[in-house]
Design a protein around this motif. Sequence first.
Motif, short mmCIF file in Angstrom:
data_model
loop_
_atom_site.label_atom_id
_atom_site.label_comp_id
_atom_site.label_asym_id
_atom_site.label_seq_id
_atom_site.Cartn_x
_atom_site.Cartn_y
_atom_site.Cartn_z
N LEU A 191 36.87 36.66 48.51
CA LEU A 191 37.83 37.45 47.74
C LEU A 191 39.28 37.11 48.03
CD1 LEU A 191 36.57 41.15 47.64
CD2 LEU A 191 36.94 39.58 45.74
N ARG A 208 44.00 39.45 46.79
CA ARG A 208 42.59 39.82 46.73
C ARG A 208 42.10 39.54 45.32
NH1 ARG A 208 39.13 44.17 45.31
NH2 ARG A 208 37.48 44.54 46.84
N ASN A 209 41.03 38.80 45.22
CA ASN A 209 40.44 38.46 43.93
C ASN A 209 41.45 37.78 43.01
OD1 ASN A 209 38.21 38.28 42.33
ND2 ASN A 209 38.25 40.38 41.59
C1 LIG Z 1 37.24 40.11 40.71
O1 LIG Z 1 37.77 39.90 39.42
C2 LIG Z 1 36.79 39.68 38.41
C3 LIG Z 1 37.51 39.45 37.11
O2 LIG Z 1 38.58 38.60 37.27
C4 LIG Z 1 35.86 40.87 38.30
O3 LIG Z 1 34.86 40.60 37.36
C5 LIG Z 1 35.23 41.13 39.65
O4 LIG Z 1 34.45 42.29 39.60
C6 LIG Z 1 36.30 41.30 40.71
N1 LIG Z 1 35.66 41.45 41.98
C7 LIG Z 1 35.94 42.43 42.83
C8 LIG Z 1 35.15 42.49 44.09
O5 LIG Z 1 36.83 43.21 42.62
#
Ligand SMILES: *[C@@H]1O[C@H](CO)[C@@H](O)[C@H](O)[C@H]1NC(C)=O
Length: 821
Positions: A191, A208-209
């Motif tokens: 992440l 993050r992400n």
């Molecule tokens: C990270 O971002 C994606 C979309 O860009 C989303 O689908 C995913 O759930 C996110 N993951 C978390 C752990 O927040």
Amino acid sequence: MDVWKNPLLVPCFFLCFSFQTNLSLGGDTISGNQTLSGNRTIVSAGGNFVLGFFKPGNSSRSNHYLGIWYGEKVSVQTEVWVANRNDPISDPSSAELKLLDGNLVLLNESRVIIWSTNLNSTVSNSTIAVMNDTGNFVLRDASNESKILWQSFDHPTHTWLPGGKLGRNKKTHVTQLMTSWKNSEDPAEGLFSLEEDPNGTSQYFILRNRTKSFWTSGPWNGQIFSLEPEMRTTYAYNFSYVSNDDESYFTYSVYDPTIFSRFIMDTSGQIKQLTWLPNSKEWNLFWSQPRQQCEVYALCGAFGVCSENSLPFCNCLYGFEVKSQSEWELNDYSSGCKRKTLLRCENNASSNGAEDKFWAFFSAGLPDNSLEMSLESDAACKSACLNNCSCNAYAYSGGNCSIWTEDLLNLRQAADGEGTGSTIYIRLAASELLSKSNGKKTVIGVVVGSVGVILLLGLGFLVIWRRRRSVVSAKAVKGSLMAFLYKDLQIVTKNFSEKLGGGGFGSVFKGTLPDSTVIAVKKLESISQGEKQFRTEVSTIGTIQHVNLVRLRGFCSEGTKKVLVYDYMPNGSLDTHLFHGKEVLGWKTRFQIALGIARGLAYLHEKCRDCIIHCDIKPENILLDADFCPKVADFGLAKLVGRDFSRVLTTMRGTRGYLAPEWISGVAITAKADVYSFGMMLFELISGRRNSKQSEDGKIRFFPTWAASKLDAGEDILSILDSKLERNADVEEVMKICRVACWCIQDDEIHRPTMGQVVQILEGLLEVNAPPIPRSLQVYVDTPEDIIFFTESSTSQSSKVQSNVSTPSQAKSTTSASAKP
Ligand SMILES: *[C@@H]1O[C@H](CO)[C@@H](O)[C@H](O)[C@H]1NC(C)=O
Ligand SMILES: *[C@@H]1O[C@H](CO)[C@@H](O)[C@H](O)[C@H]1NC(C)=O
Ligand SMILES: *[C@@H]1O[C@H](CO)[C@@H](O)[C@H](O)[C@H]1NC(C)=O
Ligand SMILES: *[C@@H]1O[C@H](CO)[C@@H](O)[C@H](O)[C@H]1NC(C)=O
Ligand SMILES: *[C@@H]1O[C@H](CO)[C@@H](O)[C@H](O)[C@H]1NC(C)=O
Ligand SMILES: *[C@@H]1O[C@H](CO)[C@@H](O)[C@H](O)[C@H]1NC(C)=O
Ligand SMILES: *[C@@H]1O[C@H](CO)[C@@H](O)[C@H](O)[C@H]1NC(C)=O
Ligand SMILES: *[C@@H]1O[C@H](CO)[C@@H](O)[C@H](O)[C@H]1NC(C)=O
Ligand SMILES: *[C@@H]1O[C@H](CO)[C@@H](O)[C@H](O)[C@H]1NC(C)=O
Ligand SMILES: *[C@@H]1O[C@H](CO)[C@@H](O)[C@H](O)[C@H]1NC(C)=O
Ligand SMILES: *[C@@H]1O[C@H](CO)[C@@H](O)[C@H](O)[C@H]1NC(C)=O
Ligand SMILES: *[C@@H]1O[C@H](CO)[C@@H](O)[C@H](O)[C@H]1NC(C)=O
């Protein structure tokens, strides 16, 4: 590979075999028809790095990856790059890495390309791939070394090596960023990432992400990042940020090529700099950001709570349970927690129509994705939440109602020093909360609680009175070390109410034993050791007794509650007297303090059974008894805290000024590191001010360098003295201490005296000559915003007065610490 399968070529097998063996035994190149598979590797020319297939960590899965790791010089398997991080291979012996039409490709078991350098190559069959000794895997023209077509440094994974770049190509918009592994057993993209601001400023962010930023370096000002001044050029590293029309990037190099250093984007969401310690054969965590684990945004996932005071840092909210136990066990908390019981909206039947209830979570750092509204009362806010099926929590404060209709992310338990925090009410199914009424329950809780406390206090006093004898006799460990019960310590310290100070290892509180003995009680933080080891270490510390060392009286070890009990020192720590004291410490006292500290340290280094390196010598750790006799505190704790000590170190911003260069360059630490810190402290004892204090006016001088140059030039030595002393000092002694201090802070530890020699010099048994100015200090002089400063103006008044006693020329000829004839 076909070579091996074609029966006609079998006679060739033995011919080729020697060639293939060469490949695995140290060849650094893949060319022509060569393939890499199974356990074969290529090794860079100097042996620093290896390329091959690996299985990460202790994984029980059969996932294999093509990657680069350190060679034999680093005995702990440490991967620095992974090609197919998202596409593992189960059987590396039937996978292969080879050149195909000028590209490097990785084929999996079914001969499908799962990774490639993806170039529109024009020099198809004259390319070779070379494992460079810097850790860079390079695809280049076979006949021209500088015609580089592709390099792993342009595609970092979670590690940033010296020489590597983090940045962005302004033409192709290709970026170099570090992305954490998912967990220690899975190199798939996690992440957290460290990258340059996509909006074009020179700042770096941890995201993050790839979206939410929770740490920034601040912009580059030409020399440092404004918010992260420690990531700077020193005598060990050269950091530089480059920006031109084509690209912008951040890079660094290590002056000493034998030092292995790396930055990683860790699965914990922190960037970490580690250096290899060849003697102890481990990676030393030198620096990390963000400093606090719970500053990492949403580390604990949805409905998780992060707390600095618990290990692990992440837990689920009351009424919630871990979604993926196996991931949590690998310290990957991102999947978060789920409700044990669904809310009424989602499941009216099993709730029997009972209204959802709220559970209060006190002193919280609140999640930030709330909806705000103005409501006149807590009750109205509560019903606003109840009436919204997707509402998970509310908080109410002075007319302002916040409700959370999405997953609760980034909920934190407010840390000790962080103020009181807020109260957030978490919505739970009625069956999760047993009592009929929240209000009643709280009231009952408070009443029961205070009755309990009174009972406990009474009992506690009984216990402690009755225990006094038995504690000393029955529970004594070794010598006269006492084992305390935590609840007894709570009583004698009035529940840890009178704080004497804090430090890298934990806070210290004042307490009074029933026999009126005053004690200092240190609550240790982040002890990673087991019970048995802890007791062993503590009893070792307990046997160390010296008039210049703070005496350990006892300890307490109940689960994570680890406490040390010391003699109380009525005059507090040296820093308060030196820097903030109303009464000036006279020169004689200062000299005796210097001598006492030296004796205490010499005892620790040389007289104990095992040499104890203090690792954190600074005025805060020197305590003064009623007669101003100095006592070194906190010794032995570095070992007690074990590996985590490096973590403690990295959180001590201020103490860096006392750290010897070897801490920074990452070589093994010896007792000479204490000598260095002691030297730095001597300068503060002389000047009565912090080496690191910056003055208001522009003129900045690094005090030790300046003092050393005064010494060197044979100028008035009393001019460098604390002006509060008004030149009332023995010139010989000042000279002696200055020289000792300067010898103690030499760059090369071989040139520093031992503490035993320092004692002899101060006692007058050894003569000391004029020291050279340490090279690293000369570097500091030119860098105004560095850690350590001194202003000339503050002493210019006295420096105009010429001293008639200066003797450096006659002393120059003797060696550093030669015995008096
Ligand atoms: C990270 O971002 C994606 C979309 O860009 C989303 O689908 C995913 O759930 C996110 N993951 C978390 C752990 O927040
Ligand atoms: C590569 O393989 C082909 C046939 O498979 C062979 O003719 C050629 O000599 C090989 N080249 C090298 C450099 O081994
Ligand atoms: C490499 O693999 C081969 C066959 O799979 C095996 O016989 C050999 O022992 C392995 N070598 C090492 C060093 O593991
Ligand atoms: C692998 O397991 C050993 C022993 O259980 C442990 O000491 C080590 O830290 C583990 N390594 C990793 C990378 O988890
Ligand atoms: C090889 O990769 C392809 C494409 O990703 C995949 O469909 C196939 O299952 C893989 N083969 C094996 C044996 O994993
Ligand atoms: C390779 O060529 C294709 C088609 O000619 C083009 O779309 C692609 O952008 C090229 N890739 C690179 C890295 O130049
Ligand atoms: C280069 O590749 C072409 C065809 O792909 C082949 O005809 C030629 O012999 C190769 N040259 C060398 C030097 O291997
Ligand atoms: C390869 O390593 C040498 C030093 O070992 C270094 O000078 C050179 O720049 C490296 N080349 C590349 C392409 O990284
Ligand atoms: C090698 O490649 C570089 C960069 O592409 C080029 O400038 C240089 O002239 C080449 N040298 C030779 C000998 O071809
Ligand atoms: C980049 O700029 C956009 C628009 O100004 C802003 O919304 C976004 O948050 C910025 N991104 C970062 C990482 O600062
Ligand atoms: C530091 O690195 C930069 C860029 O790599 C280089 O220009 C500079 O000369 C280096 N500085 C020193 C002191 O080596
Ligand atoms: C929920 O269940 C209760 C009794 O079980 C019933 O009276 C009520 O109408 C139900 N509400 C909804 C929205 O279904």
